[in-house]
Write an enzyme that holds these catalytic residues in place. Structure first.
Site, PDB file in Angstrom:
ATOM      1  N   ASP A   4       4.424  13.747 -14.902  1.00 15.68           N
ATOM      2  CA  ASP A   4       4.607  12.083 -13.835  1.00 15.68           C
ATOM      3  C   ASP A   4       3.952  11.578 -15.530  1.00 15.68           C
ATOM      4  O   ASP A   4       3.735  11.919 -16.977  1.00 15.68           O
ATOM      5  CB  ASP A   4       3.286  12.538 -13.659  1.00 15.68           C
ATOM      6  CG  ASP A   4       2.636  10.550 -13.029  1.00 15.68           C
ATOM      7  OD1 ASP A   4       3.262  10.161 -12.566  1.00 15.68           O
ATOM      8  OD2 ASP A   4       1.388  10.678 -13.403  1.00 15.68           O
ATOM      9  N   ASP A  58      -1.681  13.169 -13.392  1.00 13.82           N
ATOM     10  CA  ASP A  58      -3.130  13.044 -13.154  1.00 13.82           C
ATOM     11  C   ASP A  58      -3.874  13.604 -12.135  1.00 13.82           C
ATOM     12  O   ASP A  58      -5.453  13.455 -12.552  1.00 13.82           O
ATOM     13  CB  ASP A  58      -3.459  11.685 -13.457  1.00 13.82           C
ATOM     14  CG  ASP A  58      -3.027  10.570 -12.793  1.00 13.82           C
ATOM     15  OD1 ASP A  58      -2.431  11.164 -11.611  1.00 13.82           O
ATOM     16  OD2 ASP A  58      -2.528   9.902 -12.509  1.00 13.82           O
ATOM     17  N   ASP A  81      -0.912  12.352  -7.462  1.00 12.35           N
ATOM     18  CA  ASP A  81      -0.195  13.672  -8.030  1.00 12.35           C
ATOM     19  C   ASP A  81      -0.176  14.695  -6.439  1.00 12.35           C
ATOM     20  O   ASP A  81       0.198  16.362  -7.096  1.00 12.35           O
ATOM     21  CB  ASP A  81       0.663  13.568  -8.827  1.00 12.35           C
ATOM     22  CG  ASP A  81       1.503  12.432  -9.720  1.00 12.35           C
ATOM     23  OD1 ASP A  81       2.088  11.712  -9.338  1.00 12.35           O
ATOM     24  OD2 ASP A  81       0.628  11.941 -10.628  1.00 12.35           O
TER      25      ASP A  81
END
Length: 664
Positions: free
Chosen positions: A363, A558, A562
């Site tokens: 990410d 994080d 996600d």
């Protein structure tokens, strides 16, 4: 050998040597998330170790005495038997007792049974010293293993020190010391210098520095002040802090970490499961093989004593202790090595997957970048950059938008009310802010995007920068621009470089950000493939495509938005896990700080652990096979059988402990 970390079925859930007591103790403690897999055994382990050392000492003394008397005096058979039975029963009574108890529980074939049958067989053929030596050395090996296991647990059990014992509850003007579990959300607690923060919360009053090394593995203290979030387990170093509690104890960071660590060893790797199943079928096979070796050749060739001795050697050699101990100990040492560095791996199975990872998917926001807007560039046309920032700060002084806050921060404005006097603000949706400075001859400051300047016919030159551009003008004069961006983490580039050096085939970045911004960040950091403008479900779809390539895919996120991708990947690695519930719940590996460089460290630890596991399996099986064949042919004396059991176990344990060593 009675292995304290054996993985037979009755021990499998907790691997406790003192089964009944410790099982109940774990069950009670786990309800409050206060159990540490090291500390709850500490007192019993010390007592057990001291008792075993005493037994070993006494047995050794009596064995030497028996050998001496037997050498100098021609004793009758019963006299010899009595002499050697004393040291044998001192050291072996607990093994024999457990073997009998296991038989009554329907478990005939374990290491206790093997040792008992082998040593009784040695007595039966007159090999008295060898019988005692086998039992004595096996118990020495077990004691050594227990000490090695305790050392492996040390780094993990040290994390139990983060558990707070009390909390100072502020009630009006009084302070009451209570159990952290009694504190409710919204309560104010006082944390004195030198004390652990007992619950997650936000600082109401005070400024101090915190030691978060037990959580993150980083020794650098962290400065905190009013409105900063703090997490349980950190140590307050310098000043009084008043903290408003935001989570009850059972939901706090410290509780979740303790629960994660406590249960890490229950998630077995394939190698551990293989050894458990292997021992289950292997033991009865070798028992029947030993019986066949004792009976069949004796019926054909005679010489019962010789073949029974060979069968006893066969039994001693065949004890699977080296595997049963060293394989899980290797994984445990690897988990411990990672925890020292602020990396929490939830089980041996994830060590295996980490070691095989081929594609690393990231990410962007909060993982490769800092996850918060900040001023990355100030371009002033005809004046000082600070003057431009100060003008923009006056215009943004009433704003709650992240962009406005980042400008105030860059201008070092801690109290916006100081610059709000005589400033009137007009916010134009989708464009920016018009601020009139009434104490400066009605000067108007324009602070916003291109549309704002075009609306007021202000001539300007469009900036070619990556990020959010805030143009600044005074009346009709264009002054310059400010670039706001989510800055890359300083360690991000080296983190990706390190992964490539480890042989990771491809790095991929997934983000909901604009394509131009995403591509610029990806290019700067050295990411192989970038996907932008993604919704959460799009990220899952792309991950599915990567998984379809039959590669081992790790996703680094994080842990907040996600969770679906972390869960779906082969191994989910949560960045910024400190205080993030979603990270701890969804990820397989939690990095307790924001440093992406630790991904490479985690992979190194995992690969080193797997290498050691393979070495131990090959070494133990190889030596045992050679000595088993030699023993069957009458070429292996009893001392060699003892080495093939105890010696191999000790060497395998020493090798397993290397999994906890430093990684370069």
């Amino acid at each position: 050998m009675s292995c304290s970390c054996c993985h037979n079925e009755k021990h499998e859930t907790k691997n406790c040597e003192h089964k009944e007591h410790n099982h109940n103790h774990h069950q009670e403690e786990k309800q409050t998330s206060s159990c540490g897999c090291g500390h709850c055994h500490h007192h019993e382990d010390e007592t057990s170790k001291n008792t075993m050392i005493l037994k070993i000492t006494l047995s050794s003394i009596f064995l030497v005495l028996a050998i001496t008397l037997n050498h100098f005096f021609d004793l009758p058979i019963l006299g010899k038997l009595g002499l050697f039975l004393v040291p044998y029963l001192i050291i072996g009574f607990s093994v024999i007792k457990e073997a009998i108890e296991n038989i009554f529980h329907g478990e005939f074939f374990d290491e206790n049974f093997l040792m008992t049958v082998a040593t009784i067989g040695a007595f039966a053929i007159g090999e008295y010293p060898e019988a005692v030596l086998v039992m004595l050395l096996s118990q020495i090996g077990e004691t050594f293993e227990s000490m090695a296991s305790a050392k492996a647990r040390k780094s993990i059990s040290s994390m139990m020190d983060i558990k707070p014992d009390f909390a100072h509850l502020v009630i009006g003007e009084t302070i009451k010391t209570v159990n952290p579990e009694e504190i409710k959300i919204g309560d104010i607690i006082l944390v004195k210098p030198g004390e652990k923060i007992p619950l997650d919360g936000v600082i109401e009053k005070g400024e101090s520095t915190l030691d978060t090394s037990a959580l993150t593995g980083e020794s650098l203290p962290r400065t905190v002040s009013k409105d900063n979030k703090v997490v349980s387990g950190a140590v307050n170093l310098t000043s009084l802090l008043y903290v408003r509690v935001t989570k009850i104890f059972s939901e706090s960071t410290v509780s979740k970490i303790l629960d994660l660590v406590e249960n890490a060893e229950n998630k077995k790797a394939k190698a551990e499961n293989f050894i458990t199943k292997f021992a289950k079928y292997y033991t009865p096979i070798v028992v029947f093989a030993a019986l066949a070796l004792a009976i069949i050749p004796s019926l054909i060739l005679g010489d019962w004593g010789n073949w029974i001795k060979r069968a006893c050697i066969f039994l001693v050699v065949s004890c699977p202790c080296a595997l049963v101990i060293s394989v899980p100990l290797s994984f445990f040492a690897g988990i411990g090595a990672a925890s020292k560095r602020g990396i929490l791996i939830k089980g041996g199975n994830f060590i295996e997957t980490l070691a095989k990872m081929e594609i690393a998917v990231f990410d962007k926001t909060g993982t490769l970048t800092k996850g918060n807007f900040e001023v990355v560039k100030v371009f002033a046309l005809n004046q000082n950059e600070n003057e431009l920032l100060n003008l923009a700060a006056k215009a943004e002084s009433f704003s709650n938008h992240p962009i406005g806050k980042s400008i105030l921060k860059a201008a070092k404005i801690q109290n916006p009310s100081e610059i709000q006097k005589n400033v009137s603000i007009k916010e134009i949706s989708g464009m920016g802010i018009e601020a009139t400075l009434e104490d400066e001859q009605n000067i108007t400051i324009f602070c916003g995007n291109q549309k704002l300047l075009k609306k007021h016919n202000i001539q300007f030159e469009e900036a070619k920068e990556i990020g959010t551009i805030v143009y600044v003008a005074k009346n009709q004069d264009y002054l310059g621009y400010i670039v706001i961006a989510d800055a890359e983490k300083p360690e991000a580039t080296s983190a990706l470089t390190n992964l490539k050096a480890l042989g990771i085939e491809r790095t991929v970045m997934l983000t909901g950000d604009q394509e131009t911004v995403a591509n610029a960040v990806g290019k700067k950091l050295g990411v192989d493939t970038v996907f932008a403008n993604l919704l959460p479900q799009d990220k899952v779809s792309i991950l599915e495509q990567l998984l379809a390539e039959k590669k081992i895919v790790g996703f680094v996120g994080d842990g907040i938005n996600d969770a679906p991708v972390l869960t779906r990947s082969d191994v989910g690695i949560a960045m910024g896990g400190l205080g993030s519930d979603a990270a701890i719940e969804a990820a397989d590996v939690v990095l307790m700080d924001d440093n992406p460089e630790k991904i490479a460290i985690a992979i190194k630890i995992a690969r080193n652990t797997i290498k050691i596991v393979k070495q131990n399996i090959a070494f133990a099986l190889g030596i045992k096979f050679i000595v088993l064949v030699a023993g069957s042919l009458g070429l292996a004396p009893m001392w060699l059988a003892i080495f093939a059991d105890v010696g191999v176990s000790v060497i395998a344990i020493l090798n397993a402990m290397r999994a906890g060593g430093k990684q370069s």
